[in-house]
Design a protein around this motif. Structure first.
Motif, short mmCIF file in Angstrom:
data_model
loop_
_atom_site.label_atom_id
_atom_site.label_comp_id
_atom_site.label_asym_id
_atom_site.label_seq_id
_atom_site.Cartn_x
_atom_site.Cartn_y
_atom_site.Cartn_z
N ARG A 120 0.83 -1.20 0.00
CA ARG A 120 0.00 0.00 0.00
C ARG A 120 0.87 1.26 0.00
O ARG A 120 0.36 2.37 0.11
N TYR A 121 2.18 1.08 -0.11
CA TYR A 121 3.07 2.24 -0.14
C TYR A 121 2.69 3.14 -1.30
O TYR A 121 2.54 2.67 -2.44
N GLY A 122 2.46 4.40 -1.01
CA GLY A 122 2.11 5.34 -2.07
C GLY A 122 0.64 5.35 -2.45
O GLY A 122 0.29 5.85 -3.50
N ASP B 8 9.45 -3.83 1.74
CA ASP B 8 9.99 -3.35 3.02
C ASP B 8 9.41 -2.00 3.45
O ASP B 8 9.48 -1.64 4.62
N LYS B 9 8.88 -1.26 2.50
CA LYS B 9 8.40 0.08 2.83
C LYS B 9 7.00 0.08 3.44
O LYS B 9 6.50 1.12 3.85
N ASP B 10 6.37 -1.09 3.47
CA ASP B 10 5.02 -1.21 4.04
C ASP B 10 5.10 -2.22 5.20
O ASP B 10 5.34 -3.40 4.97
N GLY B 11 4.92 -1.73 6.42
CA GLY B 11 5.04 -2.58 7.61
C GLY B 11 3.99 -3.67 7.68
O GLY B 11 4.14 -4.63 8.45
N THR B 12 2.91 -3.56 6.90
CA THR B 12 1.88 -4.60 6.91
C THR B 12 2.03 -5.56 5.73
O THR B 12 1.22 -6.45 5.54
#
Lengths: 387, 480
Positions: free
Chosen positions: A125-127, A160-164
């Motif tokens: 979901r990053y971005g 890696d940029k999305d903790g979920t």
């Protein structure tokens, strides 16, 4: 494949660096992002080209996009959806959308397209403009299940940029999904003839193809909707708090002092449905209501998950509508401004549980986690695609 | 009537991790240009997602264990909503429902003896930015460098009853957290901040009075002044009815020496806490827990006792060394090389301290390698380098940690010569050049010998054993 065949459209909930991202809100009119949605980056890496952006309703939690600050798309009194229009017309092979509250699924049903909402955490979901983070996912809309599958494969995987974001080995579990052989059909759903017709047709096709369809009764769906509306509005209220006129986005011209700057900017830029959701969400999180309302809905979410686990111990998928009618008229929503909070009865179960859902042939199939490829395979029966 | 003050503290401590709590921006921006340590994530731009910095959880656990807390093996992050321009996302990610550490205890010592202060909880959270007001332009600028720098908030139970106890408690926190190397805890740098919850009640009463929360004290002295002022204000209100006490937040003005009401309980905002769906619960498994537990330092008292027993140091020396983990590490490193505890301690408590003081450095700023110091000590005790030259080498080692004492001594001519011939030649020259001093010494003036001795030592650049030089000098004078 030539370039034309890999052209996709991106809905305005996904951040782009070469065009503004507005989330359908006056608040973000002209907002240029410094970064791009991960799903988009991955699609580009898989040689999809970006044809353009499609409008969405304000923060994309409405029916089909009718709350956009640019105005609703209406033809002959019937509401239209921007992404689905573009895909249905053949101007793009597929659309990347953020499924916040079922919009792409309703659109797919009404335009006879295919939509896949993957298992929560499988696509980064990053971005994406955050609204209801605990349930929203990037989803794909296309004419065929095969095109949905190809684009989804391109954008899925750990980030890696999305903790979920799920670990790669879990993301890859989709390849182990068992084929759909037994389908549960939700009994006594409320929908008009245009919808029951599609359900009946789907049952017929499945049965013909050796897939068993069994009616079940389950009371949990109404509770799932209520809980989802609470969780969604609470998260939305918190997520749109950042749009305060201080840093970017719309700023009121007239104000004296910081409090008025906040209030006037938000009052002038936000639309009515969004304001309703903010006020409702805010109330559910107050110290007075938290345990009575919000916490109860979190517990309801767990119960819904458990109910689905029970259903899936017997069945491979659940068949249900994606909407109560195949056309939304302008008149109908003018009469009931909060219609979306009722209409999401069909989409809330997959949103609140994070389970994958596929819409095809005007109907919706919800499956167990990581079953989206199996759902897309069985959807091909409805779209008459060769397997 | 006699009154007692009841005080609980909320202490914010900046964790000394390299990067921020949810993004990879540097957490160290002290003195940097505004907004030079920022990214879309810590600026709260839409679409950025928090990814927990594991080091922050490591440090949070260490802090909890140092303060004798229980560690929540599943710890979660929550959103706290409020509008303020220094909070870019309009919410702070903090821990409300399951903080990393709970139920701790810290022992303090004051003139009244020892006391246990209970810790309610320690939670991890992100810091906010800073507003910079420009009065000339009538504008306010926002600096997000500090946004998302990791903090822990240490919440005590209302177990403190005087400014002296508060000071002892804060000093104790500072020592323990510095021992664990998780925080600097320097109020002047803003890496330790303290809010004071205070109420007053008749002595012996078990009912708490009306509580005021005081903010904006920037030094221990300011905290002490604020406690005294506020205690007097409460007693005055209770005894003389000068005002009606309300549960409220007050701002301390250290210049005026007064506190002012900021907001009452009724006008305070509702923070609408809820679990942050973008941060998965952090599960601390046995392996992780044990790794952190085994990385903890000895407590200061344990170390102190060991220094007197194992190393036979005096109580005084042990106490001085254990004031700072940096001194302890330097000492233990030096001992490893010298195997002489007394020499190692003396060098640190005299020569090293002298340099620290001269350079206005705190004990914790000492980065001198203890093993290198040990090597230097051996050069002195082994008669290879004179003490005065050893001090010069030590100063150089402060400036350049890569210096190897022995090599440096050789390169800079600091090695003592065993060649008495060279010393004798120098002595002869000095005596020949200063017949007056020689005559004076022979006439009974001891001081004259020191003048000659000094001249010789200077000529020899300090590289001669003082005892040997003295003997040779007297012999030579007597011959003359």
């Amino acid at each position: 494949m030539n370039e034309m065949n890999k052209r996709i459209v991106v809905d305005d909930m996904l951040l782009t660096t070469d065009a503004p991202t507005t989330a359908g809100s006056k608040m973000l009119d002209g907002y240029m992002s410094l970064l791009e949605a991960e799903a988009l980056t991955r699609a580009k890496a898989a040689e999809y080209t970006i044809g353009g952006k499609a409008d969405v309703g304000e923060f994309s939690f409405d029916l089909l996009g009718e709350t956009s600050y640019r105005g609703a798309i209406v033809q002959n009194g019937v509401l239209k959806n921007a992404s689905a229009e573009i895909v249905a017309s053949g101007d793009a092979l597929a659309a990347l959308c953020l499924d916040v509250n079922g919009t792409p699924r309703r659109a797919a049903a009404q335009y006879a397209l295919v939509s896949v909402k993957p298992t929560y955490g499988r696509v980064s979901r990053y971005g994406t403009i955050p609204v209801a983070c605990s349930g929203e996912t990037v989803s794909v809309l296309a004419k065929t299940a095969g095109d949905c599958r190809a684009l989804l494969d391109a954008i899925a995987g750990h980030d890696d940029k999305d903790g979920t974001s799920l670990p790669e080995e879990l993301c890859n579990k989709v390849s182990e999904a068992v084929p759909v052989r037994r389908v549960a059909l939700l009994k006594n759903f409320q929908a008009d003839a245009t919808v029951t017709e599609k359900i009946d047709a789907a049952i017929k096709e499945f049965t013909t193809n050796g897939i068993e369809v069994v009616e079940i009764d389950n009371e949990i769906f109404a509770a799932a909707r209520t809980a989802w509306n609470v969780l969604m509005c609470a998260e939305l209220c918190n997520n749109v708090s950042r749009y305060d006129g201080v840093k970017y986005g719309y700023r009121a011209e007239n104000f004296s002092g910081i409090d008025e700057l906040y209030t006037n900017s938000r009052t002038e830029a936000f639309g009515e449905l969004l304001k309703t959701a903010i006020l409702f969400g805010s109330e559910t999180l107050s110290t007075e209501n938290y345990m009575k309302v919000y916490d109860k809905c979190l517990r309801t979410r767990r119960v819904v998950c458990e109910e689905f686990a029970k259903i899936f111990s017997d069945f491979d998928a659940l068949l249900l509508p994606a909407c109560s009618t195949m056309t939304y008229t302008e008149k109908a929503i003018a009469e009931n401004k909060h219609f979306v909070f009722e209409e999401n009865l069909y989409t809330a179960p997959a949103s609140i549980t994070g389970l994958p859902a596929v819409v095809a042939g005007g109907v919706q199939l919800v499956g167990k986690a990581f079953s989206e490829n199996a759902l897309l395979d069985v959807a091909k029966i409805l779209t008459k695609e060769a397997n | 009537m006699r009154y007692e003050t009841v005080i609980g503290l909320e202490v914010h401590v900046e964790l000394a991790t390299n990067s921020k709590i949810f993004c990879s921006c540097s957490a160290h921006s002290f003195g940097a240009d505004p907004n030079s340590h920022v990214c879309p994530a810590c600026c709260g731009m839409p679409g950025m997602l928090p990814v927990v910095n594991k080091r922050v959880v490591d440090f949070g656990m260490k802090a909890g264990l140092m303060l004798n807390c229980d560690i929540n093996r599943t710890t979660t992050f929550d959103k706290k909503s409020y509008y303020y321009p220094d909070l870019p996302a309009a919410y702070q990610t903090t821990q409300w429902f399951a903080p990393v550490a709970v139920n701790g205890v810290v022992e303090i010592e004051t003139s009244k003896g020892k006391k246990k202060v209970r810790i309610k909880q320690i939670h991890m959270e992100e810091d906010a930015g800073k507003l910079v007001h420009d009065i000339r332009e009538d504008t306010t600028h926002v600096d997000f460098n500090r946004t998302s720098v990791p903090l822990i908030e240490i919440v005590s139970q209302p177990d403190l009853s005087s400014a002296e106890e508060v000071e002892a408690y804060l000093e104790r926190l500072k020592t323990l957290l510095r021992y664990a190397k998780v925080a600097e805890c320097e109020m002047a740098h803003g890496t330790m901040r303290c809010d004071v919850n205070l109420s007053v009640r008749p002595e012996g009463s078990d009912k708490l009075g009306v509580r005021a929360e005081m903010k904006n004290m920037n030094s221990i002295e300011a905290i002490k002044r604020a406690i005294e002022y506020e205690t007097a204000r409460h007693i005055d209100a209770i005894e003389n009815g000068t005002e009606v006490l309300r549960q409220e937040t007050r701002r301390w003005d250290d210049i005026k020496g007064k506190s002012y009401a900021m907001r009452t309980k009724e006008t305070a905002g509702d923070y609408r806490y809820f679990p942050d769906p973008n941060v998965m619960p952090v599960v601390i498994d046995d392996a992780w827990f044990n790794e952190i537990k085994s990385s903890l330092p000895e407590f200061p008292e344990v170390k102190r006792a060991r220094y007197t027993e194992e190393y036979a140091l005096s109580d005084y020396d042990a106490e001085q060394l254990t004031k700072s983990i940096a001194l302890c590490e330097c000492f233990e490193g030096a001992f490893e090389v010298t195997k002489n505890a007394k020499d190692s301690a003396n060098w640190i408590l005299s020569e090293v301290m002298t340099i620290l003081n001269a350079r206005k450095m705190t004990y914790d700023q000492l980065t001198l390698d203890g093993r290198a110091l040990g090597t230097l000590i051996l050069l002195v005790t082994g008669g290879k380098v004179g003490r005065a030259n050893a001090k010069k080498i030590l100063a150089a080692m402060f400036d350049d940690p890569t210096i190897e004492p022995e090599k440096y001594a050789e390169e800079n001519g600091f090695v003592m010569s065993n060649d008495t011939g060279k010393a004798e030649a120098v002595i002869k020259a000095v005596i020949a050049a200063d017949p007056k001093s020689v005559a004076d010494f022979k006439g009974g003036k001891e001081k004259a010998l020191m003048a000659l001795f000094g001249k010789c030592m200077k000529e020899l650049k300090g590289n001669c054993d003082p005892q040997t030089l003295r003997k040779l000098l007297i012999d030579e004078i007597n011959k003359a």
